[in-house]
Design a protein around this motif. Structure first.
Motif, PDB file in Angstrom:
ATOM      1  N   VAL A 162      37.743  -7.306  29.976  1.00 42.52           N
ATOM      2  CA  VAL A 162      38.058  -8.135  28.802  1.00 42.52           C
ATOM      3  C   VAL A 162      37.759  -7.362  27.522  1.00 42.52           C
ATOM      4  O   VAL A 162      38.517  -7.433  26.546  1.00 42.52           O
ATOM      5  N   PHE A 163      36.666  -6.617  27.530  1.00 41.78           N
ATOM      6  CA  PHE A 163      36.316  -5.803  26.361  1.00 41.78           C
ATOM      7  C   PHE A 163      37.433  -4.801  26.051  1.00 41.78           C
ATOM      8  O   PHE A 163      37.791  -4.589  24.895  1.00 41.78           O
ATOM      9  N   ARG A 164      37.985  -4.169  27.102  1.00 40.75           N
ATOM     10  CA  ARG A 164      39.044  -3.176  26.902  1.00 40.75           C
ATOM     11  C   ARG A 164      40.324  -3.818  26.357  1.00 40.75           C
ATOM     12  O   ARG A 164      40.996  -3.259  25.496  1.00 40.75           O
ATOM     13  N   GLU A 165      40.619  -5.031  26.847  1.00 34.39           N
ATOM     14  CA  GLU A 165      41.867  -5.673  26.462  1.00 34.39           C
ATOM     15  C   GLU A 165      41.807  -6.314  25.080  1.00 34.39           C
ATOM     16  O   GLU A 165      42.762  -6.236  24.305  1.00 34.39           O
ATOM     17  N   HIS A 166      40.688  -6.974  24.778  1.00 39.82           N
ATOM     18  CA  HIS A 166      40.625  -7.793  23.568  1.00 39.82           C
ATOM     19  C   HIS A 166      39.747  -7.198  22.465  1.00 39.82           C
ATOM     20  O   HIS A 166      39.776  -7.685  21.340  1.00 39.82           O
ATOM     21  N   LEU A 167      38.966  -6.182  22.773  1.00 35.20           N
ATOM     22  CA  LEU A 167      38.090  -5.590  21.758  1.00 35.20           C
ATOM     23  C   LEU A 167      38.373  -4.100  21.606  1.00 35.20           C
ATOM     24  O   LEU A 167      37.471  -3.297  21.426  1.00 35.20           O
ATOM     25  N   ASN A 168      39.669  -3.741  21.698  1.00 29.25           N
ATOM     26  CA  ASN A 168      40.006  -2.318  21.636  1.00 29.25           C
ATOM     27  C   ASN A 168      39.809  -1.718  20.244  1.00 29.25           C
ATOM     28  O   ASN A 168      39.841  -0.508  20.077  1.00 29.25           O
ATOM     29  N   ASP A 169      39.630  -2.562  19.227  1.00 29.60           N
ATOM     30  CA  ASP A 169      39.365  -2.044  17.881  1.00 29.60           C
ATOM     31  C   ASP A 169      37.884  -2.102  17.531  1.00 29.60           C
ATOM     32  O   ASP A 169      37.488  -1.790  16.404  1.00 29.60           O
ATOM     33  N   VAL A 170      37.066  -2.524  18.495  1.00 29.41           N
ATOM     34  CA  VAL A 170      35.615  -2.654  18.283  1.00 29.41           C
ATOM     35  C   VAL A 170      34.899  -1.537  19.033  1.00 29.41           C
ATOM     36  O   VAL A 170      35.192  -1.286  20.214  1.00 29.41           O
ATOM     37  N   THR A 171      33.981  -0.875  18.350  1.00 29.89           N
ATOM     38  CA  THR A 171      33.186   0.165  19.012  1.00 29.89           C
ATOM     39  C   THR A 171      32.177  -0.515  19.940  1.00 29.89           C
ATOM     40  O   THR A 171      31.434  -1.396  19.519  1.00 29.89           O
ATOM     41  N   THR A 172      32.165  -0.099  21.199  1.00 28.89           N
ATOM     42  CA  THR A 172      31.293  -0.727  22.190  1.00 28.89           C
ATOM     43  C   THR A 172      30.349   0.309  22.785  1.00 28.89           C
ATOM     44  O   THR A 172      30.811   1.338  23.307  1.00 28.89           O
ATOM     45  N   LEU A 173      29.069   0.051  22.686  1.00 27.97           N
ATOM     46  CA  LEU A 173      28.055   0.902  23.295  1.00 27.97           C
ATOM     47  C   LEU A 173      27.416   0.130  24.438  1.00 27.97           C
ATOM     48  O   LEU A 173      26.942  -0.990  24.255  1.00 27.97           O
ATOM     49  N   ILE A 174      27.404   0.743  25.632  1.00 25.27           N
ATOM     50  CA  ILE A 174      26.877   0.066  26.820  1.00 25.27           C
ATOM     51  C   ILE A 174      25.739   0.889  27.408  1.00 25.27           C
ATOM     52  O   ILE A 174      25.961   1.997  27.926  1.00 25.27           O
ATOM     53  N   ILE A 175      24.528   0.378  27.326  1.00 19.23           N
ATOM     54  CA  ILE A 175      23.395   0.998  28.017  1.00 19.23           C
ATOM     55  C   ILE A 175      23.339   0.393  29.410  1.00 19.23           C
ATOM     56  O   ILE A 175      23.376  -0.831  29.573  1.00 19.23           O
ATOM     57  N   ALA A 176      23.278   1.236  30.410  1.00 19.33           N
ATOM     58  CA  ALA A 176      23.306   0.730  31.782  1.00 19.33           C
ATOM     59  C   ALA A 176      22.476   1.618  32.696  1.00 19.33           C
ATOM     60  O   ALA A 176      22.230   2.788  32.403  1.00 19.33           O
ATOM     61  N   GLN A 177      22.069   1.021  33.800  1.00 18.90           N
ATOM     62  CA  GLN A 177      21.403   1.777  34.853  1.00 18.90           C
ATOM     63  C   GLN A 177      22.410   2.201  35.923  1.00 18.90           C
ATOM     64  O   GLN A 177      22.239   3.220  36.583  1.00 18.90           O
ATOM     65  N   ARG A 178      23.471   1.384  36.084  1.00 19.13           N
ATOM     66  CA  ARG A 178      24.489   1.672  37.102  1.00 19.13           C
ATOM     67  C   ARG A 178      25.612   2.505  36.493  1.00 19.13           C
ATOM     68  O   ARG A 178      26.155   2.164  35.440  1.00 19.13           O
ATOM     69  N   ILE A 179      25.951   3.571  37.142  1.00 26.82           N
ATOM     70  CA  ILE A 179      27.051   4.417  36.670  1.00 26.82           C
ATOM     71  C   ILE A 179      28.366   3.648  36.682  1.00 26.82           C
ATOM     72  O   ILE A 179      29.233   3.865  35.826  1.00 26.82           O
ATOM     73  N   THR A 180      28.517   2.700  37.619  1.00 17.99           N
ATOM     74  CA  THR A 180      29.758   1.918  37.675  1.00 17.99           C
ATOM     75  C   THR A 180      29.968   1.118  36.391  1.00 17.99           C
ATOM     76  O   THR A 180      31.112   0.785  36.052  1.00 17.99           O
ATOM     77  N   SER A 181      28.899   0.798  35.671  1.00 14.07           N
ATOM     78  CA  SER A 181      29.021   0.012  34.443  1.00 14.07           C
ATOM     79  C   SER A 181      29.543   0.836  33.275  1.00 14.07           C
ATOM     80  O   SER A 181      29.988   0.275  32.269  1.00 14.07           O
TER      81      SER A 181
END
Length: 579
Positions: free
Chosen positions: A514-533
């Motif tokens: 959903v982030f890719r489809e609807h927030l493509n103009d928003v910079t998104t930073l994702i801290i994660a433990q899982r590489i899949t995330s």
């Protein structure tokens, strides 16, 4: 110190003035009663006045006593209104000040200490204020008035109680000097106790899960004992005030009865005058006792005064006074220029070291690294939750210090590791992101965060009441609600600080889609433990010991970055990666 609190009287100035005015009138009436009693005895009973004069004067005394009672009650009412209003204004002022604190300021005081200042310290200040505008006015007025009346009746006999004043003054000075630091220590022990209680209540589920009630009880009892010991250490000085006062009063009364009685026997002093003189002396000594009580209360509260003023005068570490109020981030570009940061002022213990980083608006960037690699610290510098020690952080091509803090943070939505929800409905919690949001916008944000389905499964849907901290929803549900709350801000930058760790991989993937489809103009930073995330992010930052070890795509990092390869291998073997 007290002068710094006086402006908080605010709209209660009238009540603050009326309380001492009413008490002054009450005291004036009370001062006339012993004089009238002497006239009844010497002129009405023993003189020529007779029963008529006695009844007239007695009736007048009763009337004056009733009027004095009314003015005393009015004084108490006005003092209560002024005192509670004064405390309300201090709490509001201190709370507003705390809201300007940065994380570093809160870390300095601790949460428990701030709670104690807003509660116990303000209550002590309120009690002192009420005592000052009543008792601290009543006592001096009565002391001066009764002294004048006593001296006018018999100047020679008045010298007896004048000697008691230096004794009391010296005793009060010594008590105040040595008691104040002990009360400061007592309040610090209160801070520790409140911190322990807060820690226990917030984490009560963990305590019960590990059957550690006995251990927590022992720690609480130990803290409670320390508070008791500190109280005893302070109070054992204060309690000396009463016996010293009583000894002085009784000694003075005995001396007056001895010398005054001899004067009556010798015929140089009337019985009525002696009785009124004794009443005036009692008023003098009682007023001295009142002053000592005020003094002791101020000693006790002085520590609270200083702690409140300390909180009010604390300067926020982050200052946006020079920022342009009209300036707003136009996009989500992020740039770190040789950034170093330490939680202390010691640059040698920096947790981030010479970080250089450039992220374009609309990019999705993953951040991965071991525990303690400063992933959360890195992203907290973007909305200026902390300030860098050296270097610069830029958003939309400008240094973050050029933006007003509220403006910057309105354009940076951050979902922290601790998913905090507040008491209220689900809709109210979501509208923390944007209180003007429509129901449609709330539902759209909830759908994007994969929260809509479980919300509508509740009987009351979006109007479902959440318990304190969201105790009636699961960890994964909390995370999705906080993500939806952040999306409602319609930010330029979204930061997810390990915010999908409690959801399953399918939900995690759906949120990212959903982030890719609807927030493509928003910079998104994702801290994660899982590489899949983070594997499908545009780029991934690999942090190690506060330094960027790698910054590239998933495929390139797998080829060239040793740390990323190790994390990938360990999660592959553990079943954490499904290809």
């Amino acid at each position: 110190m007290i002068k710094k609190l006086l402006p908080f009287i605010g709209e209660y100035k009238l009540e603050t003035i009326l309380a001492p005015v009413m008490i002054t009138i009450e005291v004036a009436l009370e001062l006339m009663i012993p004089f009238m009693m002497a006239r009844i005895v010497d002129y009405g009973i023993l003189g020529d006045g007779g029963m008529t004069y006695t009844i007239q004067m007695g009736s007048l005394m009763v009337l004056m006593a009733i009027i004095a009672l009314i003015f005393g009650a009015l004084s108490g009412r006005y003092a209560a209104i002024a005192g509670m209003g004064f405390a309300k204004n201090i709490r509001e002022g201190l709370f507003k000040k705390i809201q300007t604190y940065s994380f570093a300021n809160v870390d300095k005081f601790t949460t428990a200490s701030l709670v104690t200042r807003l509660t116990t310290d303000v209550t002590n200040t309120q009690n002192s204020f009420m005592m000052v505008i009543r008792m601290a006015v009543r006592a001096p007025v009565m002391l001066i008035g009764a002294t004048i009346m006593a001296v006018s009746i018999n100047p020679q006999l008045s010298t007896v109680f004048i000697f008691s004043i230096p004794v009391l003054g010296t005793a009060l000075y010594l008590i105040g000097k040595f008691a104040h630091p002990r009360f400061l220590d007592m309040l610090e022990k209160y801070d520790s106790l409140n911190e322990k209680v807060q820690d226990f209540i917030v984490n009560i589920r963990v305590v019960k899960a590990f059957v550690r009630e006995d251990h927590e009880e022992e720690k609480f009892v130990d803290n409670a004992k320390r508070v008791k010991d500190a109280q005893l250490n302070a109070e054992k000085l204060v309690v000396l005030n009463m016996p010293i006062m009583q000894m002085t009063i009784y000694t003075s009364v005995v001396a007056i009865l001895w010398f005054g009685g001899n004067m009556v026997i010798e015929g140089t002093f009337n019985i009525g005058e002696l009785s009124s003189f004794i009443m005036y002396i009692m008023q003098v000594l009682i007023s001295l006792m009142m002053l000592s009580m005020v003094f002791i209360m101020l000693i006790i509260s002085r520590a609270s005064f200083s702690r409140i003023v300390e909180g009010l005068e604390e300067k926020p570490v982050l200052d946006d006074g020079d920022a342009d109020p009209q300036l707003k981030p136009e996009n989500g570009d992020i740039e770190f220029k040789d950034v170093s940061f330490s939680y202390s002022d010691d640059a040698e213990h920096a947790v981030l070291n010479h970080v250089n980083l450039s992220i374009k608006s609309g990019e999705t960037v993953g951040i991965i690294g071991g525990t303690g690699s400063s992933k959360s610290t890195l992203v907290q510098l973007i909305p200026r939750l902390y300030d860098v020690q050296s270097g610069e952080v830029h958003v939309a091509g400008r240094n973050v210090t050029q933006y007003k803090l509220n403006t910057l943070r309105d354009h940076v939505a951050m979902v922290l590791q601790n998913n905090v929800l507040f008491t209220g409905t689900i809709k109210e919690n979501l509208k923390w992101g944007n209180e003007e949001a429509t129901d449609e916008e709330v539902i759209e944000a909830a759908k994007a965060a994969q929260a809509h389905d479980f919300i509508t499964a509740f009987p009351d849907g979006y109007d479902t009441e959440l318990g304190q901290g969201g105790v009636n929803v699961s960890g994964g549900q909390k995370q999705r609600l906080t993500i939806a709350r952040a999306l409602l801000k319609q930010p330029k930058i979204v930061i997810l600080d390990d915010s999908t760790s409690a959801v399953d991989t399918a939900t995690d993937a759906a949120i990212r889609e959903v982030f890719r489809e609807h927030l493509n103009d928003v910079t998104t930073l994702i801290i994660a433990q899982r590489i899949t995330s983070v594997s499908d992010a545009d780029k991934i930052i690999v942090l190690e010991d506060g330094k960027i070890n790698g910054f590239d795509t998933h495929d390139n990092l797998l080829k060239s970055n040793t740390i990323y390869q190790e994390i990938y291998e360990s999660q592959s073997k553990g079943g954490g990666i499904n290809e």
